[in-house]
Scaffold this active site. Structure first.
Site, PDB file in Angstrom:
ATOM      1  N   ASN A  90       6.627   4.465 -17.864  1.00  0.00           N
ATOM      2  CA  ASN A  90       6.335   5.682 -17.118  1.00  0.00           C
ATOM      3  C   ASN A  90       7.679   6.360 -16.853  1.00  0.00           C
ATOM      4  O   ASN A  90       8.401   6.000 -15.930  1.00  0.00           O
ATOM      5  CB  ASN A  90       5.629   5.289 -15.811  1.00  0.00           C
ATOM      6  CG  ASN A  90       5.308   6.482 -14.938  1.00  0.00           C
ATOM      7  OD1 ASN A  90       5.713   7.611 -15.226  1.00  0.00           O
ATOM      8  ND2 ASN A  90       4.586   6.222 -13.849  1.00  0.00           N
ATOM      9  N   LEU A  94      -1.723  10.999  -2.576  1.00  0.00           N
ATOM     10  CA  LEU A  94      -0.654  11.544  -1.738  1.00  0.00           C
ATOM     11  C   LEU A  94       0.603  10.687  -1.891  1.00  0.00           C
ATOM     12  O   LEU A  94       0.834   9.738  -1.135  1.00  0.00           O
ATOM     13  CB  LEU A  94      -1.101  11.576  -0.259  1.00  0.00           C
ATOM     14  CG  LEU A  94      -2.464  12.241   0.032  1.00  0.00           C
ATOM     15  CD1 LEU A  94      -2.819  12.123   1.518  1.00  0.00           C
ATOM     16  CD2 LEU A  94      -2.450  13.699  -0.406  1.00  0.00           C
ATOM     17  N   GLY A 122      -1.111   8.101   1.232  1.00  0.00           N
ATOM     18  CA  GLY A 122      -2.541   7.848   1.419  1.00  0.00           C
ATOM     19  C   GLY A 122      -2.836   6.389   1.735  1.00  0.00           C
ATOM     20  O   GLY A 122      -3.702   6.083   2.557  1.00  0.00           O
ATOM     21  N   GLU A 165      -1.827   3.132 -11.767  1.00  0.00           N
ATOM     22  CA  GLU A 165      -1.773   3.882 -13.030  1.00  0.00           C
ATOM     23  C   GLU A 165      -1.363   2.978 -14.187  1.00  0.00           C
ATOM     24  O   GLU A 165      -1.831   3.142 -15.313  1.00  0.00           O
ATOM     25  CB  GLU A 165      -0.786   5.059 -12.885  1.00  0.00           C
ATOM     26  CG  GLU A 165      -1.321   6.135 -11.953  1.00  0.00           C
ATOM     27  CD  GLU A 165      -0.229   6.930 -11.258  1.00  0.00           C
ATOM     28  OE1 GLU A 165       0.665   6.317 -10.640  1.00  0.00           O
ATOM     29  OE2 GLU A 165      -0.268   8.164 -11.316  1.00  0.00           O
TER      30      GLU A 165
HETATM   31  P1  ADP Z   1       5.482   8.448  -6.291  1.00  0.00           P
HETATM   32  O1  ADP Z   1       4.727   9.749  -6.367  1.00  0.00           O
HETATM   33  O2  ADP Z   1       6.954   8.616  -6.514  1.00  0.00           O
HETATM   34  O3  ADP Z   1       4.849   7.300  -7.064  1.00  0.00           O
HETATM   35  P2  ADP Z   1       4.588   7.016  -3.911  1.00  0.00           P
HETATM   36  O4  ADP Z   1       3.140   6.975  -4.287  1.00  0.00           O
HETATM   37  O5  ADP Z   1       5.340   5.740  -3.888  1.00  0.00           O
HETATM   38  O6  ADP Z   1       5.398   8.091  -4.749  1.00  0.00           O
HETATM   39  O7  ADP Z   1       4.673   7.704  -2.455  1.00  0.00           O
HETATM   40  C1  ADP Z   1       5.889   7.975  -1.832  1.00  0.00           C
HETATM   41  C2  ADP Z   1       5.607   8.566  -0.465  1.00  0.00           C
HETATM   42  O8  ADP Z   1       4.843   7.629   0.314  1.00  0.00           O
HETATM   43  C3  ADP Z   1       6.869   8.880   0.338  1.00  0.00           C
HETATM   44  O9  ADP Z   1       6.745  10.131   0.989  1.00  0.00           O
HETATM   45  C4  ADP Z   1       6.873   7.764   1.378  1.00  0.00           C
HETATM   46  O10 ADP Z   1       7.489   8.156   2.572  1.00  0.00           O
HETATM   47  C5  ADP Z   1       5.390   7.587   1.605  1.00  0.00           C
HETATM   48  N1  ADP Z   1       5.109   6.336   2.311  1.00  0.00           N
HETATM   49  C6  ADP Z   1       5.248   5.070   1.845  1.00  0.00           C
HETATM   50  N2  ADP Z   1       4.961   4.194   2.846  1.00  0.00           N
HETATM   51  C7  ADP Z   1       4.639   4.928   3.950  1.00  0.00           C
HETATM   52  C8  ADP Z   1       4.257   4.630   5.287  1.00  0.00           C
HETATM   53  N3  ADP Z   1       4.145   3.380   5.702  1.00  0.00           N
HETATM   54  N4  ADP Z   1       4.021   5.663   6.123  1.00  0.00           N
HETATM   55  C9  ADP Z   1       4.143   6.939   5.715  1.00  0.00           C
HETATM   56  N5  ADP Z   1       4.494   7.299   4.480  1.00  0.00           N
HETATM   57  C10 ADP Z   1       4.742   6.301   3.609  1.00  0.00           C
END
Ligand code: ADP
Length: 390
Positions: free
Chosen positions: A9, A205, A326, A375
């Site tokens: 990816n 999200l 999410g 994914e």
């Molecule tokens: P990507 O789109 O890069 O795969 P992710 O699905 O890993 O990203 O999501 C990253 C987001 O999730 C960031 O904004 C991070 O702050 C948020 N995040 C991860 N853990 C938490 C949490 N415990 N509370 C709030 N936001 C979180």
């Protein structure tokens, strides 16, 4: 097929990879990421449970093919065997690629023609495929597209109100995060089959964020459009923007395409609004007013877009939260659900705080679920199917 499946990816500044044992239900093995690919590449690997197993920094920025070679070396060392096949996440499949494709010279040429539709992402997706074609032509490679899942959208939902000839030239709404939504649709059939057959909105999200409206597990509308800029407020991307703002940028500030692109993709969203961070965790922890305002707009726009997709669906049976925010943020889920009470939706605060799978209250007319996405698994499954290992 002998040998494990490797999924790749390739993002704009990272390369995520994962190994799977082939089969109808591929079994997850070790995985990893190379981040900061264009400044100071660092490779981190993890075991299937997510525990870090190694960290390595590279002394210099390396061309993408060399990074892919490092990953292949690591992968073959894990199972002491050569790879069986490689699956690639590809952001854009245009209108023509509505299912995974075996990588060939013809496919690479077709994908080159799609670079104009996703100039920041598609070249990174194509480079590892081309490199592996050249150095290992007998290794089966499968391209899996983020747009394919949205092939079922009714044509009206794919249109812009522009002169029709632009549509023939590819200017239409495609939708993204399709591998994530396909996984969610499949999981939902296992954990809540009666809901999976109904009207569902999945909210992916992460750093990138979008929504998908599904009827009977098929996409009928989505919040992202021509590009991955549209829709929700994201980590560094603006989401929906009046096109008049772009005209204003050009006239008032003399900005060109590259400047506007960098502004809208890399400096906007939660980062631009807060001036602090693109990371939701940091903003939720911050006492700064700008951080609170950024979170407020994220939630406001999320509620508004869920309302729009509920209208596309003609009602709502289930809302699914997935990806980083999410899956892990009870605060964001709570604020969002509070704004959706008019849909007959209410959440169980204790279940939400525990990150339970079902977080809706007993009397809620809409089921609210937290479903971790995967994914990589979805790519491995497509690969196994395509090479006859499933
Ligand atoms: P990507 O789109 O890069 O795969 P992710 O699905 O890993 O990203 O999501 C990253 C987001 O999730 C960031 O904004 C991070 O702050 C948020 N995040 C991860 N853990 C938490 C949490 N415990 N509370 C709030 N936001 C979180």
């Amino acid at each position: 097929m002998k040998g494990p499946i490797l999924t790749l990816n390739a993002g704009s500044s990272s390369l995520k990879f994962a190994l799977f044992e082939p089969g109808a239900t591929p079994v997850a093995g070790p995985k990893g990421i190379i981040d900061e690919t264009f400044s100071a590449p660092r490779m981190i690997t993890k075991d299937p449970s997510g525990r870090q197993t190694s960290e390595r920094t590279f002394p210099k920025v390396m061309p993408f093919p060399e990074l892919v070679r490092e990953v292949i070396g690591w992968a073959e060392d894990q199972y002491k065997t050569t790879l069986g096949a490689v699956g690639h996440r590809v952001v854009h499949g245009g209108s023509q690629f509505t299912a995974p494709q075996i990588v060939s010279d013809k496919l690479l040429a077709d994908l080159d023609a799609l670079v104009a539709l996703a100039p920041l992402h598609e070249p990174h997706n194509i480079a590892p495929m081309r490199y592996l074609m050249e150095c290992n032509p007998n290794l089966p490679q499968i391209a899996c597209f983020d747009t394919s899942f949205h092939r079922t959208m009714p044509v009206t939902a794919t249109r812009f109100a522009l002169p029709l000839h632009f549509e023939e030239e590819g200017v239409r709404r495609y939708g993204f995060h399709g591998l994530s939504y396909e996984y969610i649709a499949e999981r939902l059939r296992q954990i809540a089959p009666e809901r999976a057959a109904g009207r569902v909105i999945a909210a992916h999200l992460g750093n990138g964020a979008s929504l998908c409206a599904m009827k009977d597990g098929q996409s009928i509308d989505t919040s992202m459009g021509f590009s991955a800029l549209d829709g929700l407020v994201m980590g560094t991307r603006c989401g929906t923007l009046d096109p008049g703002v772009i005209l204003h940028f050009m006239r008032r500030y003399g900005m060109g395409a590259a400047q506007i692109e960098s502004l809208l993709y890399n400096k906007s969203g939660l980062l631009g609004l807060s001036g602090l961070s693109p990371d939701m965790r940091n903003l939720l922890e911050s006492k700064e007013a700008a951080a609170k305002n950024a979170v407020a707009l994220f939630v406001f726009r999320l509620i508004r877009e869920i309302g729009a997709l509920a209208a596309s669906l003609g009602g709502l049976d289930a809302l699914i939260f997935t990806a980083g925010i999410g899956e892990h943020s009870p605060e964001i889920r709570k604020m969002t659900c509070e704004g959706l009470g008019w849909l007959g939706l209410s959440i169980d605060d204790a279940a939400n705080a525990r990150n339970d799978q079902r977080i809706s209250a007993a009397g809620s007319r809409v089921d609210v679920l937290v479903v971790p996405t995967d994914e990589e698994y979805m790519i491995a499954k497509h690969v196994a199917r395509a090479v006859g290992a499933a």
